[in-house]
Design a protein around this motif. Structure first.
Motif, short mmCIF file in Angstrom:
data_model
loop_
_atom_site.label_atom_id
_atom_site.label_comp_id
_atom_site.label_asym_id
_atom_site.label_seq_id
_atom_site.Cartn_x
_atom_site.Cartn_y
_atom_site.Cartn_z
N ASN A 176 -30.98 7.65 -23.94
CA ASN A 176 -30.87 7.70 -22.49
C ASN A 176 -29.63 8.53 -22.12
N LEU A 177 -29.85 9.67 -21.49
CA LEU A 177 -28.75 10.62 -21.26
C LEU A 177 -27.87 10.25 -20.07
N SER A 178 -28.39 9.43 -19.18
CA SER A 178 -27.69 9.12 -17.94
C SER A 178 -26.31 8.52 -18.20
N GLY A 179 -25.29 9.18 -17.64
CA GLY A 179 -23.92 8.68 -17.76
C GLY A 179 -23.23 9.05 -19.06
N LYS A 180 -23.93 9.73 -19.95
CA LYS A 180 -23.33 10.09 -21.24
C LYS A 180 -22.39 11.29 -21.09
N GLU A 181 -21.44 11.38 -22.00
CA GLU A 181 -20.51 12.51 -22.00
C GLU A 181 -21.13 13.67 -22.77
N ALA A 182 -21.27 14.81 -22.11
CA ALA A 182 -21.79 16.01 -22.76
C ALA A 182 -20.71 17.08 -22.74
N VAL A 183 -20.52 17.73 -23.86
CA VAL A 183 -19.56 18.83 -23.93
C VAL A 183 -20.28 20.07 -24.42
N VAL A 184 -20.15 21.14 -23.64
CA VAL A 184 -20.73 22.43 -24.00
C VAL A 184 -19.58 23.36 -24.34
N ILE A 185 -19.60 23.91 -25.55
CA ILE A 185 -18.57 24.89 -25.92
C ILE A 185 -19.19 26.27 -25.76
N GLY A 186 -18.61 27.06 -24.87
CA GLY A 186 -19.17 28.39 -24.56
C GLY A 186 -19.60 28.42 -23.11
N ARG A 196 -10.27 29.35 -23.81
CA ARG A 196 -8.94 29.01 -23.25
C ARG A 196 -8.72 27.51 -23.14
N THR A 197 -9.69 26.73 -23.53
CA THR A 197 -9.55 25.27 -23.43
C THR A 197 -8.42 24.78 -24.32
N GLN A 198 -7.56 23.92 -23.74
CA GLN A 198 -6.48 23.33 -24.54
C GLN A 198 -6.97 22.03 -25.16
N ASN A 199 -6.49 21.75 -26.36
CA ASN A 199 -6.87 20.52 -27.06
C ASN A 199 -8.37 20.33 -27.12
N LEU A 200 -9.05 21.36 -27.59
CA LEU A 200 -10.51 21.36 -27.63
C LEU A 200 -11.06 20.10 -28.32
N ALA A 201 -10.49 19.73 -29.46
CA ALA A 201 -11.03 18.61 -30.23
C ALA A 201 -10.97 17.30 -29.46
#
Ligand SMILES: Nc1nc(=O)c2c([nH]1)NC[C@@H]1CN(c3ccc(C(=O)N[C@@H](CCC(=O)O)C(=O)O)cc3)C=[N+]21
Ligand SMILES: [Mg+2]
Length: 282
Positions: free
Chosen positions: A155-165, A191-196
């Motif tokens: 169930n994707l609702s409310g989940k954290e998604a991170v797209v790199i690019g 340019r994202t800081q602290n990517l991990a």
């Protein structure tokens, strides 16, 4: 525990059966869906993709036409070729293979494609539909990636998604699709800081960076859905943006390269083309 592999090959097989039956139904009504691909110049990687697209069309019973134009093609010649396809009733989908040679204006060329025939979803009209969440043509790679994400049943609702690019072709539309699924979306980039710190929060992590093995195991939340959009050629082999062997031991689901998102991209191109043809009959 090792991640479940989300196979673009297996998913494509069943989707292509569905597409083939929709093609058959259209043919029974006298309409054969047709895709035209314009390839300018002779970039070897582009030639492989274009060949895969043609083979995909044949597999599902569609008509396909490749228009090979020389590297010296002018903007006027390219746009004239697009206009000709716009007016051609045998063609329901037009794709101008990117990147174009440097002297050509990509945005101007894409703007010439009829939005209804823009099966890449790159026309500004379709980009606008993507942004507003209204009905339009969805870009093939993000559409394929979302299909893979949904196949997990999570169930994707409310989940954290991170797209790199943050490309217009993958990163931005991918983020919009995940937002529409009610994910909390972060778009990370060079340019994202602290990517991990960002990626480690991700329940869904999409890598579209263009660097082989960029996403390492320490960047991944245990159990995450990891989608690898990368196609990098290393020593004659195709490698993704994810350090597959190591990340597989941390993630819950992972897509392979090859046989993952790339395969689904072509399948979604076929889907967009059959849908464009179906709209002609409505
Ligand atoms: N107007 C336009 N639309 C595109 O959709 C477009 C484009 N230009 N330019 C280039 C990128 C890249 N792309 C891929 C298509 C298929 C595979 C593909 O078939 N991959 C296979 C094989 C990979 C290989 O062996 O090279 C796989 O991952 O299993 C990959 C990448 C579409 N693109
Ligand atoms: Mg792939």
């Amino acid at each position: 525990m090792s991640a479940q592999v989300l196979s673009g090959k297996t998913m494509s097989e069943s989707l292509r059966l569905e597409i083939a039956s929709r093609v058959t139904a259209l043919k029974e009504r006298g309409l054969t869906p047709g895709l035209a691909v314009i390839l300018v110049g002779n970039d070897p990687a582009s030639e492989i993709y274009v060949r895969n697209k043609g083979n995909g069309c044949t597999e599902v019973g569609m008509y396909s036409r490749t228009i090979n134009m020389p590297a010296e093609t002018t903007q006027e010649e390219l746009e004239a070729a697009i206009e000709e396809l716009n007016a051609d009733s045998a063609i329901h989908g037009i794709l101008v293979q990117l990147p174009l040679p440097k002297h050509l204006d990509e945005q101007a060329a894409l703007a010439k494609i009829l939005p209804e025939k823009d099966v890449d979803g790159f026309h500004l009209i379709n980009a606008g539909h993507m942004l507003t969440g209204t009905e339009g043509v969805v870009a093939c790679t993000p559409r394929g990636a979302l299909h893979m994400i949904k196949s997990t049943g999570v169930n994707l609702s409310g989940k954290e998604a991170v797209v790199i690019g943050r490309s217009n072709i993958v990163g931005k539309p991918m983020a919009m699709l995940l937002l529409k699924e009610n994910c909390t979306v972060a778009m990370c980039h060079s340019r994202t800081q602290n990517l991990a710190e960002h990626t480690r929060r991700a329940d869904i992590l999409v890598a579209a960076v263009g660097k082989a093995g960029f996403v390492t195991a320490d960047m991944v939340k245990p159990g995450a859905i990891v989608i690898d959009v990368g196609i990098n050629r290393v020593d004659g082999k195709v490698k993704g943006d994810v350090d597959y062997d190591a990340v597989k031991e941390v993630a819950g689901w992972i897509t392979p390269v090859p046989g993952g998102v790339g395969k689904m991209t072509i399948t979604m191109l076929l889907m967009n083309t059959v849908e464009a043809a179906e709209r002609m009959l409505k």
